[in-house]
Design an enzyme around this catalytic site. Sequence first.
Site, mmCIF file in Angstrom:
data_model
loop_
_atom_site.group_PDB
_atom_site.id
_atom_site.type_symbol
_atom_site.label_atom_id
_atom_site.label_comp_id
_atom_site.label_asym_id
_atom_site.label_seq_id
_atom_site.Cartn_x
_atom_site.Cartn_y
_atom_site.Cartn_z
ATOM 1 N N LYS A 265 0.842 -1.193 0.000
ATOM 2 C CA LYS A 265 0.000 0.000 0.000
ATOM 3 C C LYS A 265 0.888 1.258 0.000
ATOM 4 O O LYS A 265 0.599 2.245 -0.657
ATOM 5 C CB LYS A 265 -0.872 -0.073 1.255
ATOM 6 C CG LYS A 265 -1.861 1.019 1.379
ATOM 7 C CD LYS A 265 -2.811 0.751 2.514
ATOM 8 C CE LYS A 265 -3.448 2.043 2.946
ATOM 9 N NZ LYS A 265 -3.527 2.251 4.360
ATOM 10 N N ARG A 266 1.960 1.189 0.764
ATOM 11 C CA ARG A 266 2.885 2.330 0.847
ATOM 12 C C ARG A 266 3.515 2.682 -0.499
ATOM 13 O O ARG A 266 3.770 3.841 -0.784
ATOM 14 C CB ARG A 266 4.007 2.017 1.836
ATOM 15 C CG ARG A 266 3.669 2.338 3.272
ATOM 16 C CD ARG A 266 4.922 2.210 4.093
ATOM 17 N NE ARG A 266 6.002 3.022 3.485
ATOM 18 C CZ ARG A 266 6.425 4.157 3.961
ATOM 19 N NH1 ARG A 266 5.915 4.625 5.056
ATOM 20 N NH2 ARG A 266 7.390 4.831 3.357
#
Length: 508
Positions: A265-266
């Site tokens: 996600k990062r």
Amino acid sequence: MNQNIRVRFAPSPTGPLHIGGMRTALFNYLFAKKHGGTFVLRIEDTDQTRFVPGAEAYILESLEWCGLKPDEGPQQGGGFGPYRQSERRAQYHQYALQLLDSGFAYYAFDTPEELENLRKEYESRGDTFVYDARVRASLHNSLTMDKQAVEELITAGTPYVIRFKFESGKEIVMQDLVRGEVVVNSSTLDDKILFKSDGMPTYHLANVVDDNLMAISHVIRGEEWLPSLPLHVSLYRAFGWEHLMPGFAHLPLILKPTGKGKLSKRDGEKGGFPVFPLEWQDPVSGEVSPGYREEGYLPEACVNMLALLGWNPGTEQELFSLDELIRQFQLEKVGKSGSRFDPEKAKWFNHQHIQHIDNKALIKPFRSVLELKGVTIGDAKLSILIPVIKPRISFLHEIWEQSWFFFVAPDSYDPAVVKKRWKEGTPEMMDTLALALEQCESFTAASLEAMIKGVIEENGWGMGAVMNAWRLLLVGEAKGPGLFDLAAFLGKNEVIDRMKRGMAQLGR
Ligand code: GLU
């Protein structure tokens, strides 16, 4: 191939579906459809501590958006339901009991504090505590107690878990349809919990039992589940179901754009691209993560992009519709090594799929974008505009940015372009051009082109010098489609008007 192909997509509703999960769903779907089989959706919600409200609805909506309709599932029903594990909870205990009876499992009464202390003790020696064949004989479980003591503890309501009993020093040989033979020594494995003290099965037990009860023929899932395979295969053997064991295929990881490590996600946050099919708002923090749908991706483009993350058709072809993917998909062509995610390539896929939309089908989206900007436009004009703008956009939300100058005169002129294109002698050329345009009777793109080229030739001007300056007057910058198309669309009055306004502003 076996006619009873049944595959399942078995997400846990613990949050939004990552695109890796979507890819797993897609590969299951493609495999099922290719072989005339059944695509089952099973919601694995036995871990109550990780339940996230809204996650199941999110999964259903994501599948629907991508066109991956389950044949059986919580919404469709089917002959093997229910399709939510929480609704099947009553059945799992008997399977754990079966393994206890046959000696493949045992009760363990060790309290969380006892286990925590052991962990700390091992850690202080620089070691790691693992509940396995080496230590279980010294712990608080049914292997180290007599039957009556065990029964008493259970009757007294003492919390327990049920663990799988791995024999030590055995080679577990497994077949993976992507990786071939995989061999693991059982001494490296811990006695995993099958049934928890809250009365619920763990993922491992519920997953294997349900795959069996739902007659699943192939388990296609992410590589992160490969370490669980020895346990799952051992469970099939312990239940006496080895002859019914599904084929296993573990899909390669989707890697970060740098190619190093799993896409997270990062990475999406850092790189400004979505890693989720749909926008997701975290129900606790309120944090919003972007989705492909909301960013303007077509589901067809998303599906196409996902298919090529790990699967290789073996040809140069890159553009596929869902139907073509179904025809061409082969599990044998799924690679072992991770596939690098490329956000630019994702945009490219969207651009390509937009080019494949029929111009007529674009009338509605174009009109709605234009109407939002207060522009009302008839079908005739739209059918001129669409083929001109379509090749210039990768997203439907770029329609306005690529076409506003068809409807609105520029109110400023890009200084960099002015500096480059508005030179001595340019205003005189534009005067002559304006005059010729005023006298021009047929204002179609073709006749404008013939007429203007004639004027340029007669005067011995450079084509670039005239066209670039003309574009500056009509658009205000250096961008835009062919000027003859634009001028024909605007009509004589508007063209002359823009030229006059521009010349007045830019001066001589
Ligand atoms: N519930 C597991 C997950 O969330 C399923 C893994 C599997 O397909 O066996 O991914």
